[in-house]
Scaffold this active site. Structure first.
Site, PDB file in Angstrom:
ATOM      1  N   GLY A  47       0.868  -1.235  -0.430  1.00  0.00           N
ATOM      2  CA  GLY A  47      -0.348   0.046  -0.265  1.00  0.00           C
ATOM      3  C   GLY A  47       0.763   1.207   0.369  1.00  0.00           C
ATOM      4  N   GLN A  52       3.322   9.986   0.935  1.00  0.00           N
ATOM      5  CA  GLN A  52       4.120   8.993   1.348  1.00  0.00           C
ATOM      6  C   GLN A  52       5.031   9.494  -0.015  1.00  0.00           C
ATOM      7  OE1 GLN A  52       2.252   5.142   1.983  1.00  0.00           O
ATOM      8  NE2 GLN A  52       4.756   5.259   2.786  1.00  0.00           N
ATOM      9  N   CYS A  89       5.890   0.239   7.167  1.00  0.00           N
ATOM     10  CA  CYS A  89       5.919   0.781   6.377  1.00  0.00           C
ATOM     11  C   CYS A  89       7.099   1.676   5.637  1.00  0.00           C
ATOM     12  CB  CYS A  89       5.275   2.148   7.832  1.00  0.00           C
ATOM     13  SG  CYS A  89       4.640   3.581   6.632  1.00  0.00           S
ATOM     14  N   LEU A  90       6.477   1.969   3.897  1.00  0.00           N
ATOM     15  CA  LEU A  90       7.348   2.222   3.665  1.00  0.00           C
ATOM     16  C   LEU A  90       8.281   3.682   3.833  1.00  0.00           C
ATOM     17  CD1 LEU A  90       5.351   1.717   0.148  1.00  0.00           C
ATOM     18  CD2 LEU A  90       7.387   0.421   1.320  1.00  0.00           C
ATOM     19  N   HIS A 131      -4.092   1.409   7.721  1.00  0.00           N
ATOM     20  CA  HIS A 131      -3.079   2.230   7.379  1.00  0.00           C
ATOM     21  C   HIS A 131      -3.177   3.137   6.750  1.00  0.00           C
ATOM     22  CE1 HIS A 131       1.665   1.536   8.049  1.00  0.00           C
ATOM     23  NE2 HIS A 131       1.882   2.202   6.877  1.00  0.00           N
ATOM     24  N   GLU A 132      -3.120   2.872   5.424  1.00  0.00           N
ATOM     25  CA  GLU A 132      -2.820   3.960   4.221  1.00  0.00           C
ATOM     26  C   GLU A 132      -4.200   4.812   4.504  1.00  0.00           C
ATOM     27  OE1 GLU A 132      -0.743   3.342   2.679  1.00  0.00           O
ATOM     28  OE2 GLU A 132       0.069   1.187   2.879  1.00  0.00           O
ATOM     29  N   HIS A 135      -2.232   7.674   6.830  1.00  0.00           N
ATOM     30  CA  HIS A 135      -1.804   8.751   6.326  1.00  0.00           C
ATOM     31  C   HIS A 135      -2.044   9.874   6.397  1.00  0.00           C
ATOM     32  CE1 HIS A 135       2.361   6.067   6.220  1.00  0.00           C
ATOM     33  NE2 HIS A 135       1.749   5.260   5.930  1.00  0.00           N
TER      34      HIS A 135
HETATM   35 ZN    ZN Z   1       2.702   3.412   5.998  1.00  0.00          ZN
END
Ligand code: ZN
Length: 150
Positions: A47, A52, A89-90, A131-132, A135
């Site tokens: 995701g 991000q 998380c990226l 989660h997304e 953000h």
């Molecule tokens: Zn994330």
């Protein structure tokens, strides 16, 4: 299409801002979606949310198994149950930990064609959606982490 740079760091103020709603799905939005997909593939994530890649718009993508979602202005209408699972998380490389999320959510979003969807989602997919969507409100999983993974 182009791979975009990832914004990283749990204390990075760019990841802590509230993203704005998308009012018009124009070519900038479509290019962003395409770039986000290419970026997600390059890093083999599940995701990615627009903040991000440095764009403060309420847009996220999720790729899970054979399902691919493009979420514009996603909103969680209902949630039920609880599940504890591990997340990473990226934007917070090198950290993984347990987070409590709803087991099931009802989510509403618009796709790139402007079509409105309302779906009930459960399990790991619900976790990824939560989660997304977090953000988009400047919330990172580390804020909710119960315990860091070894
Ligand atoms: Zn994330």
């Amino acid at each position: 299409m182009a791979i975009r740079d990832l914004v990283t760091g749990a204390d990075n103020p760019e990841l802590r801002k509230i993203s704005r709603e998308v009012r018009i799905i124009n070519k900038h939005v479509l290019t962003l979606l395409d770039d986000m997909k290419e970026t997600l593939h390059a890093v083999q994530g599940v995701g990615l949310a627009a903040p991000q890649v440095g764009v403060l718009r309420r847009i996220a993508i999720v790729e899970f198994g054979d399902k691919y979602y493009e979420l514009i202005n996603p909103r969680i209408l209902k949630s039920s149950g609880e599940a504890i699972g591990e997340e990473g998380c990226l934007s917070v490389p090198g950290v993984r930990g347990k987070v409590k999320r709803p087991e099931t959510i009802t989510v509403m979003y618009v796709d790139r064609a402007g079509k409105r969807h309302r779906e009930e989602i459960t399990g790991i997919l619900a976790r990824v959606f939560c989660h997304e969507i977090d953000h988009l409100d400047g919330v990172l999983f580390v804020d909710k982490m119960i315990e860091e993974a070894e």
